[in-house]
Motif scaffolding. Structure first.
Motif, PDB file in Angstrom:
ATOM      1  N   SER A   1       1.078   4.022  -3.085  1.00  0.00           N
ATOM      2  CA  SER A   1       0.776   5.451  -2.976  1.00  0.00           C
ATOM      3  C   SER A   1       1.980   6.295  -3.399  1.00  0.00           C
ATOM      4  O   SER A   1       1.803   7.366  -3.948  1.00  0.00           O
ATOM      5  N   TYR A   2       3.198   5.786  -3.179  1.00  0.00           N
ATOM      6  CA  TYR A   2       4.353   6.522  -3.704  1.00  0.00           C
ATOM      7  C   TYR A   2       4.338   6.521  -5.227  1.00  0.00           C
ATOM      8  O   TYR A   2       4.635   7.531  -5.864  1.00  0.00           O
TER       9      TYR A   2
ATOM     10  N   THR B   1      -5.032   3.052   2.389  1.00  0.00           N
ATOM     11  CA  THR B   1      -3.638   3.421   2.618  1.00  0.00           C
ATOM     12  C   THR B   1      -3.478   4.170   3.929  1.00  0.00           C
ATOM     13  O   THR B   1      -2.475   4.018   4.625  1.00  0.00           O
TER      14      THR B   1
ATOM     15  N   VAL C   1       0.162   8.449   4.492  1.00  0.00           N
ATOM     16  CA  VAL C   1       0.507   8.896   3.156  1.00  0.00           C
ATOM     17  C   VAL C   1      -0.800   9.255   2.500  1.00  0.00           C
ATOM     18  O   VAL C   1      -1.716   8.455   2.454  1.00  0.00           O
ATOM     19  N   LYS C   2      -0.886  10.468   2.007  1.00  0.00           N
ATOM     20  CA  LYS C   2      -2.135  10.881   1.389  1.00  0.00           C
ATOM     21  C   LYS C   2      -2.340  10.065   0.132  1.00  0.00           C
ATOM     22  O   LYS C   2      -1.485  10.010  -0.720  1.00  0.00           O
ATOM     23  N   ASP C   3      -3.455   9.387   0.037  1.00  0.00           N
ATOM     24  CA  ASP C   3      -3.746   8.675  -1.185  1.00  0.00           C
ATOM     25  C   ASP C   3      -4.160   9.704  -2.227  1.00  0.00           C
ATOM     26  O   ASP C   3      -4.963  10.573  -1.960  1.00  0.00           O
ATOM     27  N   GLU C   4      -3.563   9.580  -3.388  1.00  0.00           N
ATOM     28  CA  GLU C   4      -3.841  10.558  -4.426  1.00  0.00           C
ATOM     29  C   GLU C   4      -5.290  10.444  -4.861  1.00  0.00           C
ATOM     30  O   GLU C   4      -5.811   9.346  -4.993  1.00  0.00           O
TER      31      GLU C   4
ATOM     32  N   SER D   1       1.785   6.258  -7.249  1.00  0.00           N
ATOM     33  CA  SER D   1       0.770   7.117  -7.857  1.00  0.00           C
ATOM     34  C   SER D   1       1.094   8.587  -7.628  1.00  0.00           C
ATOM     35  O   SER D   1       0.476   9.447  -8.223  1.00  0.00           O
ATOM     36  N   GLY D   2       2.104   8.862  -6.788  1.00  0.00           N
ATOM     37  CA  GLY D   2       2.557  10.245  -6.629  1.00  0.00           C
ATOM     38  C   GLY D   2       3.507  10.666  -7.735  1.00  0.00           C
ATOM     39  O   GLY D   2       3.887  11.826  -7.803  1.00  0.00           O
TER      40      GLY D   2
ATOM     41  N   LYS E   1       0.265  14.516  -8.040  1.00  0.00           N
ATOM     42  CA  LYS E   1      -0.517  15.340  -7.119  1.00  0.00           C
ATOM     43  C   LYS E   1      -0.143  14.972  -5.688  1.00  0.00           C
ATOM     44  O   LYS E   1       0.206  13.843  -5.421  1.00  0.00           O
ATOM     45  N   GLY E   2      -0.301  15.949  -4.816  1.00  0.00           N
ATOM     46  CA  GLY E   2      -0.119  15.674  -3.395  1.00  0.00           C
ATOM     47  C   GLY E   2       1.296  15.858  -2.928  1.00  0.00           C
ATOM     48  O   GLY E   2       2.249  15.941  -3.646  1.00  0.00           O
TER      49      GLY E   2
ATOM     50  N   PRO F   1       2.414  10.437 -14.201  1.00  0.00           N
ATOM     51  CA  PRO F   1       2.521   9.451 -15.287  1.00  0.00           C
ATOM     52  C   PRO F   1       2.978  10.072 -16.601  1.00  0.00           C
ATOM     53  O   PRO F   1       3.478   9.361 -17.471  1.00  0.00           O
TER      54      PRO F   1
ATOM     55  N   LEU G   1       0.828  -1.207   0.000  1.00  0.00           N
ATOM     56  CA  LEU G   1       0.000   0.000   0.000  1.00  0.00           C
ATOM     57  C   LEU G   1       0.860   1.254   0.000  1.00  0.00           C
ATOM     58  O   LEU G   1       0.550   2.236  -0.667  1.00  0.00           O
ATOM     59  N   LEU G   2       1.976   1.193   0.737  1.00  0.00           N
ATOM     60  CA  LEU G   2       2.868   2.358   0.737  1.00  0.00           C
ATOM     61  C   LEU G   2       3.477   2.581  -0.638  1.00  0.00           C
ATOM     62  O   LEU G   2       3.473   3.697  -1.154  1.00  0.00           O
TER      63      LEU G   2
END
Lengths: 299, 296, 370
Positions: free
Chosen positions: A181-182, B284, B290-293, A184-185, A298-299, A188, A177-178
């Motif tokens: 999320s990294y 997540t 961690v902020k999920d996008e 998708s940061g 994003k984020g 793309p 999960l970590l």
């Protein structure tokens, strides 16, 4: 300029303090600060000083005792031998899977939700399940026997592998999960840009995505390692707590709650914290060699 | 992209590069999905074997138990005094959630909004309890709590569980606070609202999602927290997970199935919490801050 | 609310970590005035407004409302209203609740709160939207809610921080009129921050031009427009032609200046030393094309770039001596044309140049139109 007010008075003292960021709103921090000092810093330093006041001998004798006894000293190696491979496997397996799943697809939420289940279940329940499932008469061995892969049940519980599997079951979803999320940061369009410049998927991954992902992987490894390093319940329940899975947290626990030797237990806890911090420091030092700025997502 | 969206009427035939890429992509995708499915099958096996065993009359060296019964639940309920254990678990959790919000939210506000000398240091101190494994600081903490007579009953369990919970609230709340435009607070003050009113009438309603999220996260973590509770609990202040540990490590005295029944009770409690939690937070957030996008 | 006859800022300064954002601002605001704080971004105008509001503490100085010192009061006890650039509407409250918020804070009777809220809603013409949340409104409507919220409790002073900068051009013009109308009909005292000189000139009774935290000039729109106090203000007020030169001779308010091989006669603003470096400032619209028989300040130039701007053309031309000129004209000219240009000496302003500074905004930077 007319008026009765004084000429050019200095600003009020409240203003001058406020300019440095100190004002009434900082009182909001006080409860949390008191709390963290009383319940975290104070116990920690209390434990530290306690570890230098052993029941017998000089200030360092508890540390000397730990390192001179190979049964005790060995717990460091045992812990690392379980925690490092488990953390490494979890992170490395998470990368390709997360890479494939980073896009949107139907059921993504379901997959991530299912992955949270073992994390929330925690190590105790996982241990119970593993004992049933991987035990000599459990379903796993039955399938192996029925499909003639093995002649007699494989021993997977009450030894190293039981603990290892329990760490994978709880640790892999965490790492996945970590990493997801990294990933998708990372914007793309960076990979698309590389594609227009002629990079195939392999080079897009190794040249663009992986370097941007490395800091996140290092952080993920640290967090997964911390979880694995403090393994305690599963080492007792599915491991062999007297032998090959006598991890350092168990040694600390036994010193405190079976021998009631708090200074010695504190010393072991300090050694444990130190070993862990050394590993984390090495990983973070390596991490700082990578680009750690914005990854365009994003984020 | 292997699957490009094409205009419906004219569907050009796949070019040779398209086809090659699709074939090349297949084995990798199969391996990945294979690993995932293998993982889930084993996970299912782990959970299901506990579940089946808890309903089985006798289960020894067969694929499935001989017969089914619910009597293990009744036995577990009595043997392990589960009612009081569950009550203790709930009491501890509610106290931890409430206290950690009361302590953590104001601190998160100050840290998110203000800059002041020493802020980075304070932030690091708040971060440490999350970075350290609970056993490492749990043993000195338990020693101190015993010294002051706080451990061995519920207050010690609550205090110990607050140590990771308060920083967790702070970390979870910070992004929620940061996304509120500070001008909104200024606007409220310009309308004549004092600090208290700004907090109660403007900030709190806006922070409800964040407060709910961190409350539920702390709740899940506290119910599942083994180490700290284990180190500080006395006989009357065990939470469900600690009671489960004790019954497991003393197995042989009790029937395996009643331990399994207890494990199922624990699991269903966690799953209920999880279902509730996932209404307010994404998966997540349950594991780390961690902020999920937002999906693109 | 506590109305005042005079609000006085006395040496108000604000530093951020040693960096002066605002230095020694002295300003007296009379009741009923509309004051615009004008300057480029980073000039300290928003800092000044926030200090006045109480949202930022002062580093030095004081603020007096008649004989009462108010700079130590928290913002909620100053009784000022404020409109923010981002509107800062409470996203969880309806339009009605947003507008009524200030009245609620003053614990007015329910009936009065309702009446005055309805009045304010009518004033900004939002009767059809009272039960909506801010997120459901357009930018212009949100802006009107923000204004209504700031004026509903009849504040002694209304502060506006670039309230129109998030709106599109058409709406901006409409809201500008709206704001001026409200100011007059409600008898407000307003301090308005903007970087748009046109907005400031059209709205305010008095303008305060700031640069690098210091007041450059305080005056009426007309004074600012025709007589900027120094070349920085001139630069900001739309004098796009800024040329370096040297004084050849000066008598009284007139001086002859040599700039890029041209001899120009102009009005001295603010005194000069002979032989000193000067800055010559001319508005594009003050350069006339083909002035018949005009001999003073005549130049011949070649047109280089022409932009169509409705009735007028904006053009760049280069003199034979190599000086680049910005001009506006209604005559049809095209790139490559040779033109005769002239400037009325009264419209050619001569300023003392500061020793070190070059004109920062380069006259020939493309797209620098204001």
């Amino acid at each position: 300029m007319s008026g009765a007010g004084p000429g050019r008075p200095l600003a009020h003292w409240q203003h001058r303090l406020a300019e440095r960021g100190v004002d009434r709103q900082l009182w909001l921090l006080v409860p949390a600060l008191v709390f963290v000092i009383a319940l975290f810093l104070y116990p920690f330093f209390y434990g530290l000083t306690l570890s230098f006041q052993p029941t017998t001998g000089g200030p360092f004798s508890d540390y000397a005792r730990f390192f001179s006894d190979s049964y005790e000293r060995g717990t460091i190696w045992i812990t690392l031998r379980i925690a490092l491979p488990a953390a490494l496997l979890n992170v490395l397996a998470a990368v390709p899977i997360a890479y494939r799943m980073r896009g949107r697809f139907r059921g993504k939420r379901l997959v991530t939700t299912l992955l949270v289940v073992p994390i929330t279940l925690g190590t105790v329940l996982t241990a119970q399940g593993l004992l049933n499932f991987l035990g000599p008469t459990g379903w796993f061995n039955r399938i192996l026997l029925a499909s003639n892969l093995v002649d007699e049940p494989v021993r997977l519980t009450h030894n190293y592998w039981g603990v290892f599997f329990s760490l994978v079951i709880t640790g892999f979803p965490f790492a996945f999960l970590l990493v997801l999320s990294y990933l998708s940061g990372i914007d793309p369009t960076l990979e698309r840009a590389a594609a227009t410049l002629g990079a195939d998927w392999r080079r897009r991954f190794t040249r663009i995505t992986l370097p941007l992902l490395m800091p996140g992987l290092a952080t993920t490894f640290c967090l997964t390692f911390v979880l694995a390093f403090s393994v305690f319940p599963s080492a007792v329940l599915v491991g062999n707590p007297a032998g090959e899975t006598r991890v350092i947290s168990l040694a600390a626990y036994q010193a405190a709650y079976e021998q009631y030797d708090y200074p010695y237990a504190s010393a072991i806890a300090m050694i444990m914290g130190f070993v862990e911090l050394v590993i984390i420091a090495v990983v973070l030092a390596a991490r700082s060699r990578f680009y750690t700025g914005s990854t365009g997502g994003k984020g | 992209m292997a699957t490009t969206t094409q205009a419906p009427p004219a569907r050009p035939p796949a070019t040779s590069t398209d086809r090659r890429r699709r074939i090349a992509a297949r084995p990798a995708a199969w391996i990945v999905w294979g690993v995932v499915i293998f993982f889930f099958l084993n996970l299912l096996g782990v959970v299901a074997s506990v579940l089946v065993s808890s309903f089985g009359q006798r289960w020894f060296d067969t694929w499935l138990p001989d017969g089914y019964t619910t009597s293990w639940y009744a036995r577990a309920w009595d043997e392990f005094a589960l009612l009081s254990v569950i009550v203790v678990t709930l009491e501890v959790s509610v106290l931890v959630v409430g206290l950690s919000l009361l302590i953590g939210v104001p601190a998160a506000y100050a840290l998110a909004r203000r800059s002041f000398p020493g802020k980075r240091l304070i932030f690091l101190v708040f971060l440490l309890p999350i970075l350290m494994p609970p056993i490492t600081y749990g043993i000195p903490l338990a020693t101190v709590l015993y010294k002051f007579g706080l451990a061995g009953h519920m207050s010690g369990v609550v205090l110990a569980n607050l140590v990771p919970s308060v920083p967790f609230v702070i970390l979870t709340m910070t992004p929620f606070i940061e996304q509120i435009d500070p001008r909104i607070e200024s606007a409220a003050r310009m309308c004549g609202a004092g600090l208290r009113t700004v907090f109660l009438r403007v900030l709190t309603p806006l922070l409800v999602p964040g407060i709910l999220a961190s409350a539920i996260l702390v709740l899940v973590r506290t119910v599942g927290m083994f180490e700290l509770t284990f180190l500080t609990a006395g006989p009357d202040s065990q939470t469900l997970v600690v009671a489960l540990y004790y019954s497991m490590s003393a197995s042989g005295i009790r029937a395996q199935q009643s331990v399994d029944a207890m494990a199922v009770i624990y699991t269903s409690m966690m799953l209920v919490l999880l279902v509730v939690a996932l209404r307010y937070v994404n998966p997540t957030q349950l594991v780390a801050r961690v902020k999920d996008e937002p999906e693109h | 609310m506590s109305a005042f006859t005079q609000l006085r800022l006395d040496g108000v300064s604000r530093r951020f970590g040693g960096q002066a954002a605002l230095s020694e601002l002295d300003l007296t605001i009379e009741a009923g005035e509309f004051i615009a704080l004008l300057g480029p971004s980073g000039c300290g105008k928003s800092t000044a407004l926030n200090c006045l509001a109480g949202l930022l503490p002062l580093t030095e100085g004081s603020i007096w409302q008649d004989e009462r010192r108010i700079d130590t009061l928290p913002p909620e006890r100053r009784g000022f209203g404020m409109v923010f650039q981002s509107y800062a509407l409470f996203p969880h409250m309806t339009v009605r609740a947003n507008i009524a918020f200030g009245l609620r804070m003053r614990r007015l009777p329910k009936e009065e709160t309702r009446r005055r809220t309805a009045e304010a809603v009518r004033l900004v013409r939002l009767e059809d939207h009272v039960d909506k949340l801010p997120g459901q409104l357009s930018g212009g409507q949100q802006q009107r809610v923000a204004i209504a919220r700031a004026v509903v409790f009849e504040p002694s002073l209304v502060l506006m921080d670039e309230p129109l900068s998030n709106l599109d051009a058409k709406l901006r013009l409409e809201m500008r009129t709206e704001i001026r109308r409200l100011h007059q009909s409600l008898g407000l005292t307003t301090v308005y921050v903007t970087h748009d000189q046109e907005e400031a000139l059209s709205l305010a009774d008095r303008l305060v031009v700031l640069r690098e935290g210091r007041v450059q000039q305080i005056g009426s729109p007309r004074e600012l427009h025709t007589r900027p106090a120094n070349w920085h203000v001139a630069d900001f007020m739309g004098y796009r032609n800024l040329w370096r030169g040297r004084v050849e001779q000066s008598e009284g308010a007139r001086a002859t200046v040599e700039a890029s091989g041209l001899r120009l006669l102009g009005e001295v603003v603010g005194g000069l030393q002979t032989g000193a470096d000067v800055m010559v400032a001319v508005r594009p619209e003050d350069i006339r094309v083909d002035g018949p028989g005009e001999t003073r300040n005549a130049m011949s130039a070649t047109v280089e770039v022409v932009e169509y701007q409705g009735r007028e053309l904006a053009a760049e031309a280069r003199t034979d001596t190599g000086l680049l000129l910005h001009l506006r004209t209604e005559q049809r000219i095209a790139p490559g044309d040779q033109v005769k240009l002239a400037v009325d000496p009264q419209r050619l302003l001569v300023y003392q140049a500061d020793a070190q500074t070059q004109p920062k905004r380069l006259a020939d930077a493309p797209g620098a139109t204001r």
